[in-house]
Each structure stands twice: as C-alpha cells, then as structure tokens.
Write a protein that holds these residues in place. Structure first.
Motif, mmCIF file in Angstrom:
data_model
loop_
_atom_site.group_PDB
_atom_site.id
_atom_site.type_symbol
_atom_site.label_atom_id
_atom_site.label_comp_id
_atom_site.label_asym_id
_atom_site.label_seq_id
_atom_site.Cartn_x
_atom_site.Cartn_y
_atom_site.Cartn_z
ATOM 1 N N HIS A 138 0.810 -1.210 0.000
ATOM 2 C CA HIS A 138 0.000 0.000 0.000
ATOM 3 C C HIS A 138 0.850 1.270 0.000
ATOM 4 C CE1 HIS A 138 -4.147 -1.492 0.476
ATOM 5 N NE2 HIS A 138 -3.617 -2.490 1.151
ATOM 6 N N SER A 139 1.986 1.235 0.714
ATOM 7 C CA SER A 139 2.773 2.461 0.890
ATOM 8 C C SER A 139 4.007 2.524 0.011
ATOM 9 C CB SER A 139 3.214 2.591 2.353
ATOM 10 O OG SER A 139 4.140 1.565 2.698
ATOM 11 N N GLY A 140 4.444 1.370 -0.504
ATOM 12 C CA GLY A 140 5.675 1.336 -1.281
ATOM 13 C C GLY A 140 6.930 1.345 -0.435
ATOM 14 N N VAL A 141 6.778 1.299 0.889
ATOM 15 C CA VAL A 141 7.920 1.341 1.802
ATOM 16 C C VAL A 141 7.999 0.014 2.547
ATOM 17 C CG1 VAL A 141 8.958 2.482 3.792
ATOM 18 C CG2 VAL A 141 7.693 3.826 2.089
ATOM 19 N N GLU A 142 9.176 -0.618 2.517
ATOM 20 C CA GLU A 142 9.355 -1.871 3.240
ATOM 21 C C GLU A 142 9.290 -1.620 4.750
ATOM 22 O OE1 GLU A 142 9.601 -4.954 2.099
ATOM 23 O OE2 GLU A 142 9.372 -4.261 0.025
ATOM 24 N N ALA A 143 8.569 -2.458 5.436
ATOM 25 C CA ALA A 143 8.440 -2.326 6.882
ATOM 26 C C ALA A 143 9.124 -3.496 7.563
ATOM 27 C CB ALA A 143 6.962 -2.283 7.286
ATOM 28 N N MET A 144 9.732 -3.228 8.715
ATOM 29 C CA MET A 144 10.292 -4.292 9.539
ATOM 30 C C MET A 144 9.390 -4.463 10.749
ATOM 31 S SD MET A 144 13.954 -4.588 11.542
ATOM 32 C CE MET A 144 14.111 -5.781 12.891
ATOM 33 N N PRO A 145 8.533 -5.467 10.742
ATOM 34 C CA PRO A 145 7.629 -5.638 11.878
ATOM 35 C C PRO A 145 8.355 -6.185 13.096
ATOM 36 C CG PRO A 145 7.329 -7.430 10.324
ATOM 37 C CD PRO A 145 8.329 -6.501 9.710
ATOM 38 N N VAL A 146 7.992 -5.669 14.251
ATOM 39 C CA VAL A 146 8.565 -6.108 15.522
ATOM 40 C C VAL A 146 7.422 -6.551 16.421
ATOM 41 C CG1 VAL A 146 9.747 -5.342 17.621
ATOM 42 C CG2 VAL A 146 10.622 -4.659 15.377
ATOM 43 N N GLY A 202 6.445 -1.086 14.235
ATOM 44 C CA GLY A 202 7.162 -0.892 12.977
ATOM 45 C C GLY A 202 6.305 -0.838 11.735
ATOM 46 N N LEU A 203 4.976 -0.872 11.886
ATOM 47 C CA LEU A 203 4.065 -0.796 10.745
ATOM 48 C C LEU A 203 3.485 0.609 10.641
ATOM 49 C CD1 LEU A 203 2.074 -4.141 11.219
ATOM 50 C CD2 LEU A 203 3.939 -3.704 9.600
ATOM 51 N N PRO A 204 3.017 1.008 9.453
ATOM 52 C CA PRO A 204 2.413 2.333 9.312
ATOM 53 C C PRO A 204 0.970 2.393 9.817
ATOM 54 C CG PRO A 204 2.441 1.231 7.187
ATOM 55 C CD PRO A 204 3.183 0.329 8.144
ATOM 56 N N PHE A 205 0.533 1.382 10.512
ATOM 57 C CA PHE A 205 -0.779 1.361 11.149
ATOM 58 C C PHE A 205 -0.648 0.595 12.450
ATOM 59 C CE2 PHE A 205 -0.436 -2.034 8.006
ATOM 60 C CZ PHE A 205 -0.696 -3.162 8.748
ATOM 61 N N ILE A 206 -1.620 0.762 13.310
ATOM 62 C CA ILE A 206 -1.603 0.092 14.614
ATOM 63 C C ILE A 206 -2.268 -1.277 14.466
ATOM 64 C CG2 ILE A 206 -2.577 0.159 16.945
ATOM 65 C CD1 ILE A 206 -2.329 3.305 16.605
ATOM 66 N N ARG A 207 -1.602 -2.295 14.991
ATOM 67 C CA ARG A 207 -2.173 -3.635 14.966
ATOM 68 C C ARG A 207 -1.971 -4.312 16.318
ATOM 69 N NH1 ARG A 207 0.282 -9.306 14.535
ATOM 70 N NH2 ARG A 207 -1.603 -10.580 14.342
ATOM 71 N N THR A 208 -3.051 -4.816 16.881
ATOM 72 C CA THR A 208 -2.986 -5.622 18.094
ATOM 73 C C THR A 208 -3.728 -6.932 17.851
ATOM 74 O OG1 THR A 208 -5.028 -4.760 19.098
ATOM 75 C CG2 THR A 208 -2.988 -3.540 19.542
ATOM 76 N N SER A 209 -3.489 -7.883 18.735
ATOM 77 C CA SER A 209 -4.112 -9.191 18.601
ATOM 78 C C SER A 209 -4.127 -9.869 19.965
ATOM 79 C CB SER A 209 -3.310 -10.047 17.606
ATOM 80 O OG SER A 209 -3.870 -11.344 17.468
ATOM 81 N N PRO A 210 -5.082 -10.763 20.203
ATOM 82 C CA PRO A 210 -5.002 -11.559 21.430
ATOM 83 C C PRO A 210 -3.718 -12.380 21.437
ATOM 84 C CG PRO A 210 -7.088 -11.935 20.274
ATOM 85 C CD PRO A 210 -6.233 -11.133 19.367
ATOM 86 N N ASP A 211 -3.226 -12.627 22.630
ATOM 87 C CA ASP A 211 -1.988 -13.396 22.739
ATOM 88 C C ASP A 211 -2.297 -14.877 22.924
ATOM 89 O OD1 ASP A 211 0.685 -14.012 22.925
ATOM 90 O OD2 ASP A 211 0.736 -13.711 25.099
ATOM 91 N N HIS A 212 -3.072 -15.431 21.995
ATOM 92 C CA HIS A 212 -3.342 -16.870 22.005
ATOM 93 C C HIS A 212 -3.693 -17.289 20.589
ATOM 94 C CE1 HIS A 212 -7.627 -16.033 21.640
ATOM 95 N NE2 HIS A 212 -7.594 -15.289 22.723
ATOM 96 N N GLY A 213 -3.815 -18.579 20.385
ATOM 97 C CA GLY A 213 -4.079 -19.093 19.060
ATOM 98 C C GLY A 213 -5.545 -19.377 18.805
#
Length: 342
Positions: free
Chosen positions: A150-158, A295-306
C-alpha cells in the motif's frame, strides 16, 4: 469525518477457531468491559450461525466502517466479506482461507485510508492457509507485505507482548532454538531496539523509553565462560544504541530480569529468542497480554493466544485477551493521533 469516532477494524481470523465466538462475547460484554466501538469483518451468515450454536442472542447489523461506531451501542456492526465461510468449529477447512485473508486485507486497507482507527486481528492457523496456497510465514509477515504494497515502503515488523506489568520483545521469533545464535546479529538487535523505542515514544507516549536487553546465554554469558555471543553481539549492540541516545542497558541475565523490582527499572525487555520473551509475558498475564506489532504504518494488536480449535464452539473460550487488545488498540490510536497533531 470531523469529530466522529472512527471504529476499530476486527478481522474474524480462522472461522473454525474461537475468533467468531470471542468477537461475539466481547461485543456482548462491551458496556461492562468498557470496550471502544469496533466492527467485525466476517461472513454475517457465519456469525449468526455461531451465535445460534452457542445459544446466545446476538443483535447484529451489516454496515460500513464509517457507520460502525453509530450502531455499536445497539448491534454488532458487521462489514460483510465477499467470501463465504463454512461454520465448522474445531475443524479447520482450507475453504475458509479466502475469507480469512480477505478480512485481514480489508482491515489494513480501511486503516490506511482512515476508515478504521486500528487493526485488531483474531487468531489464524497456518496449515489451512498453506493448504490453500498462502505462502507467508505468518500473520505478521503478511501484514508487513500489505504495508509495503500500500505504501511502497518496506516495513520491519517487531513483535511485542504487552501486559499490565510487563512488555517484552523477542529479537528472533519463530525459529528453532538451535538457529538463534546464527540468526542473532548486532544489526538485528539494533534495528529491533530502534523500532521499539520509536513506537514506545510515539504510540505509548513514553518520552524516553528504557530498554533492558537480555543476554542470550545463562548469566548473560558470565564474561564469556558460557558462550561468547553476549560479549561479541549483544554488548556491542547495546553500546551502539547508547551512542545514539537510546536508553538501553545490558546484556542482563534473563533469570533475574522479570521479578517485580527488576521490572520497575525498564519499560520493555528485549529478549534474544521467542520463549525468553513469551514465557514471562504469558506467566504474568496469560488472559490479559496483547500481541502488538510495532514498525508498521498502522496500529495492529491481537489476542496473545491461538485459534484453540480444541475448544471452538464449546462456549468456554474467554474473550479477555481480545478485549485487552481492543482497549490497547484504541489507546495507541488516540496517543498516536495526539503525537501527530503535536
């Protein structure tokens, strides 16, 4: 949208897992739990079917992201997917892969154009996706791909695990323990720490984050007597970070890094491998820890389980971690907005 509330985008995850039911449970508990408005990207037929299966009365309405916050008090806002889903609790099906991926794609797209305040993701399972042709290692890598597309910029997710009393970041993640010493480099530690420090400042509002850097070996190598990686890799990385003005210190013995007095001295612990970070995070707050992708251009959260296929459809899955992920996403979005405005 003026002063209108922008809702969070929640992707359904693997429909055969507990994602649909924890989304339903979170919505039904929204008032008591103090949840911010969110909309669910899912097949409405699937959600209605799962609610009936669980024996719960669920008011729901098909809507758009822009209208979600307005209807949230009365009904679960569902932004319908083009892909249909099979409601087979506990039995993953590659036929559901298209909907799983579409939900993630659309959540990210909504966030990047401002229709959603943040992305929250219910758990996915890799095997049914792989069986359907998905070729990314996991959720996080796919999100980085979408960000770049979407942005054309490589992101390094952490990856960061955030709980009420502890934040941890694994520098290496889903690799075998035997591969960790080969994968660990000065540059990787420094890059991970830079992103962590930057996001703690901009999104968590911590002006000068304190980064505790764990050693790789027992006793942080004890001067090289228990492995040389801490002296040759970890310590030089810490020196580089300090020279840049980042408040990092270490390498520190991991066995004394996570008790209460130690935790009071830092804002995040950078750990050298997966379990070094996730064991203390989950031990302290299994039902409240949140997976945050930095490290992403948007905020992302998730539950810490599978996906918890073993309990899917049984009505016993707890939504606590998802609710924590929703609350944290809202907090980060609000802090980020203030930082940008300043």
């Amino acid at each position: 949208m003026g002063n209108a509330v922008v809702a969070l985008a929640l992707s359904v995850g693997d429909p055969s897992g507990i994602g649909p039911e924890i989304a339903i449970a979170a919505f039904l508990a929204r008032g008591a739990a103090g949840l911010p408005p969110f909309y669910l990207l899912a097949d409405p037929v699937l959600i209605a079917s799962r609610a009936r299966h669980l024996g719960v009365s669920l008011p729901m309405v098909e809507t758009t992201p822009a209208q979600a916050a307005q209807v949230f008090a009365q009904a679960l806002p569902i932004v319908p997917l083009a892909a249909r889903s099979i409601d087979s609790p506990g039995r993953p099906d590659p036929a559901n892969a298209a909907g799983t991926i579409e939900a993630i794609d659309r959540a990210v797209a909504d966030c990047l154009v401002g229709d959603a305040a943040a992305v929250v993701t219910c758990p996915i399972a890799k095997k049914p996706l792989y069986d359907a042709g998905f070729r990314f290692p996991g959720h996080t890598e796919y999100l980085a791909h979408l960000a770049a597309r979407h942005s054309g910029v490589e992101a390094m997710p952490v990856m960061m695990l955030a709980g009420p009393d502890l934040r941890t970041v694994p520098v290496t993640i889903h690799i075998a323990l035997a591969e960790v010493p080969k994968a660990l480099t000065i540059d990787l530690i420094v890059a991970t720490a830079r992103i962590t420090a930057a996001d703690l400042a901009s999104r968590f509002g911590i002006a000068r984050p304190r980064l505790a850097i764990a050693g790789l070996n027992p006793h942080a190598g004890e001067g090289g007597t228990m492995g040389l990686e801490d002296e040759r890799i970890v310590r030089p990385a810490v020196d580089m970070l300090r020279a840049e003005g980042i408040d990092a210190f270490g390498p520190l013995p991991a066995d004394t890094l996570f008790h209460a007095r130690a935790r009071a001295g830092y804002d995040v612990a950078l750990c050298m491998y997966h379990d070094q970070a996730l064991i203390p995070a989950k031990a302290l707050a299994f039902d409240e820890a949140v997976n945050v992708t930095l490290g992403l251009p948007f905020i992302r959260t998730s539950p810490d389980h599978g996906t918890a296929f073993d309990i899917a459809g049984k009505g016993v899955a707890r939504p606590d971690s998802l609710m924590a992920a929703l609350r944290l996403a809202r907090q980060l979005a609000d802090t980020n907005t203030k930082a940008v405005a300043a």
